[in-house]
Design an enzyme around this catalytic site. Structure first.
Site, PDB file in Angstrom:
ATOM      1  CG  HIS A 117      -1.756  -1.165   1.413  1.00 34.18           C
ATOM      2  ND1 HIS A 117      -2.408  -1.452   2.594  1.00 34.18           N
ATOM      3  CD2 HIS A 117      -2.078  -2.175   0.558  1.00 34.18           C
ATOM      4  CE1 HIS A 117      -3.094  -2.576   2.467  1.00 34.18           C
ATOM      5  NE2 HIS A 117      -2.897  -3.039   1.242  1.00 34.18           N
ATOM      6  CE1 TYR A 123       0.233   2.822  10.439  1.00 31.20           C
ATOM      7  CE2 TYR A 123       0.930   0.730  11.402  1.00 31.20           C
ATOM      8  CZ  TYR A 123      -0.056   1.513  10.825  1.00 31.20           C
ATOM      9  OH  TYR A 123      -1.318   1.009  10.635  1.00 31.20           O
TER      10      TYR A 123
END
Length: 474
Positions: free
Chosen positions: A72, A135
């Site tokens: 992605h 993240y």
């Protein structure tokens, strides 16, 4: 096993902007500790790792070995590190440009992180059970955000997965993403140009063209004084704002109504753009003026000289300069005597010469003309070369002149007798004028050495004037 005691290092990869970060991890029999993201140390460790302004922290947990996430590419930057376990990561450049399709793979454990720039596809496969990775991202998730996807088994990317894809857990959606040949590359962030109908705005359009990545706005399409400006665009989709809009009626600015309008247009609007740029990591280019100086010094003004504006217009430009200087990524362009596609002094003199009119022109204001072609090219140079942020003077080069000198030159170049132009002092020129008159700096000479050292030398003003007139002024 996680490696303890490594030095903090930043290592580039074949994909521009994608960098691997080795993290110092301190551990003993009790466990370990690391500074996962330490802004000051990491941004100082190498220019490859930007101060990207994270606003959200996410955690993904995977309990089984072989769990594989699809490729992605997201419209924001992210900084990925492992909290527990170990993963195999694959990154594919899905951005427009010459490195589209480039691939990088590596393993991540708690001692290694990776910075993933916007538009680079990322995928992970767990190599240990109970793996969790975190993240940081520099934009909030949005259902309207545009993603770019790539099939995990794409033959062109040819990623060598440690665990074959037919033996791992993959979502049906990830299995059906397009091959690289069918992927539409993610476009870069956009540039917003305000004041698109002005002389500089037109020059910027001529230089940059009409592309989807450059948005030109006027006061009719974007109200910079609107209280909703911060939500009138999805600002995370932009990386540059060139503010070419300004209120420049220097005499009218001395009236009560003009003063209000000048401060709203030149200061309030600029402050709003500065806040947007700061909040969204945007580079703000602000065009300033020689009017920030009082014009009393001898010689050229440098970027370090203190400002001391004489009139309202100059005060608004100086105030805006101070505001823009607080934006982390900014260029303040101080210029003077601007000439471009639109109403200006050179066009007026050429018209007077053609109509047989003999003008009286002031001869005690000294400076150099700046042509918008040069102004646009200089701004473009600073942006594309990532020149150090700050203030830059940008005017034409060559011998200092007065408005009287320029008027004579225009008459001569258009085939008319330059002696038809009569010199006059500024005081005498405005002696019989009714209404407020803004004070003009007598010395508007700006030193461009800093800009030249940054790799751009403006053209000779006299030569550019010749070219400008040769192209016609009608």
């Amino acid at each position: 096993m996680t490696e303890f005691g490594k030095a903090l290092t930043v290592t580039p990869t074949p994909i521009p902007g994608l960098v691997v970060v080795d993290l110092p991890v301190h551990g003993d029999a009790r466990g370990w500790f690391k500074e996962n993201w330490q802004r000051e140390k990491m941004t100082a460790a190498g220019v490859e790792l930007p101060d990207f302004g994270p606003v959200q922290n996410n955690i993904s947990f995977n309990d089984a070995v072989g769990t594989t996430r699809g490729i992605h590419a997201e419209p924001w930057d992210k900084y990925v590190s492992v909290a527990t376990g170990r993963i195999f990561g694959a990154w594919v450049d899905l951005r427009e440009g010459p490195t589209f399709g480039a691939v990088f793979t590596t393993e991540l454990d708690p001692s290694k992180a990776i910075f993933v720039p916007r538009g680079v596809g990322n995928s992970y496969q767990t190599l240990e059970p109970d793996t969790a990775y975190t993240y940081l991202v520099n934009d909030h998730w949005s259902p309207t955000a545009t993603y770019t996807f790539l099939n995990l088994a794409d033959e062109t990317a040819a990623i060598e997965w440690p665990i074959p894809l037919d033996q791992v857990e993959i979502s049906e959606k990830d299995k059906n993403h397009p091959r690289l040949s069918d992927v539409v590359p993610m476009a870069g962030k956009k540039t917003l140009i305000t004041g698109a109908n002005g002389q500089l705005g037109r020059a910027l359009r001529d230089l940059l063209g009409d592309t989807p990545q450059v948005e030109y706005t006027t006061r009719d399409t974007l109200d910079l004084t609107s209280p909703t400006l911060h939500t009138d665009r999805r600002w995370r989709d932009y990386d540059t704002i060139i503010n070419a809009a300004a209120y420049t009626a220097v005499d009218t600015a001395e009236t009560p109504t003009g003063r209000t309008t000048a401060w709203a247009s030149n200061v309030t609007a600029t402050a709003a753009l500065a806040r947007i740029a700061t909040d969204n990591g945007i580079t703000l280019v602000h065009v300033s003026s020689d009017y920030v100086y009082d014009g009393t010094r001898t010689g050229e003004y440098t970027e370090e000289d203190p400002v001391s504006p004489l009139g309202v217009y100059g005060q608004t430009k100086a105030a805006a300069d101070t505001i823009v200087a607080t934006v982390p990524r900014h260029y303040i362009i101080r210029t003077s005597w601007v000439i471009g596609d639109g109403h200006n002094f050179v066009r007026t003199m050429a018209s007077l010469a053609e109509r047989g009119i003999n003008p009286t022109v002031v001869n005690d204001q000294t400076g150099r003309l700046t042509f918008t072609t040069d102004l646009a090219q200089g701004i473009h140079h600073l942006l594309t070369t990532s020149a150090p942020h700050g203030i830059y003077n940008l005017t034409g080069t060559g011998q200092p002149t007065t408005w009287y000198d320029i008027a004579r030159h225009v008459y001569q170049l258009t085939g008319h007798d330059p002696d038809r132009v009569t010199p006059v002092s500024t005081h005498d020129y405005y002696a019989n004028t009714s209404g407020p008159i803004a004070p003009r700096p007598r010395n508007s000479l700006l030193n461009v050495d800093k800009l030249t050292e940054a790799g751009f030398t403006p053209g000779n003003a006299a030569k550019l004037l010749e070219n400008y007139l040769a192209q016609g002024t009608s």
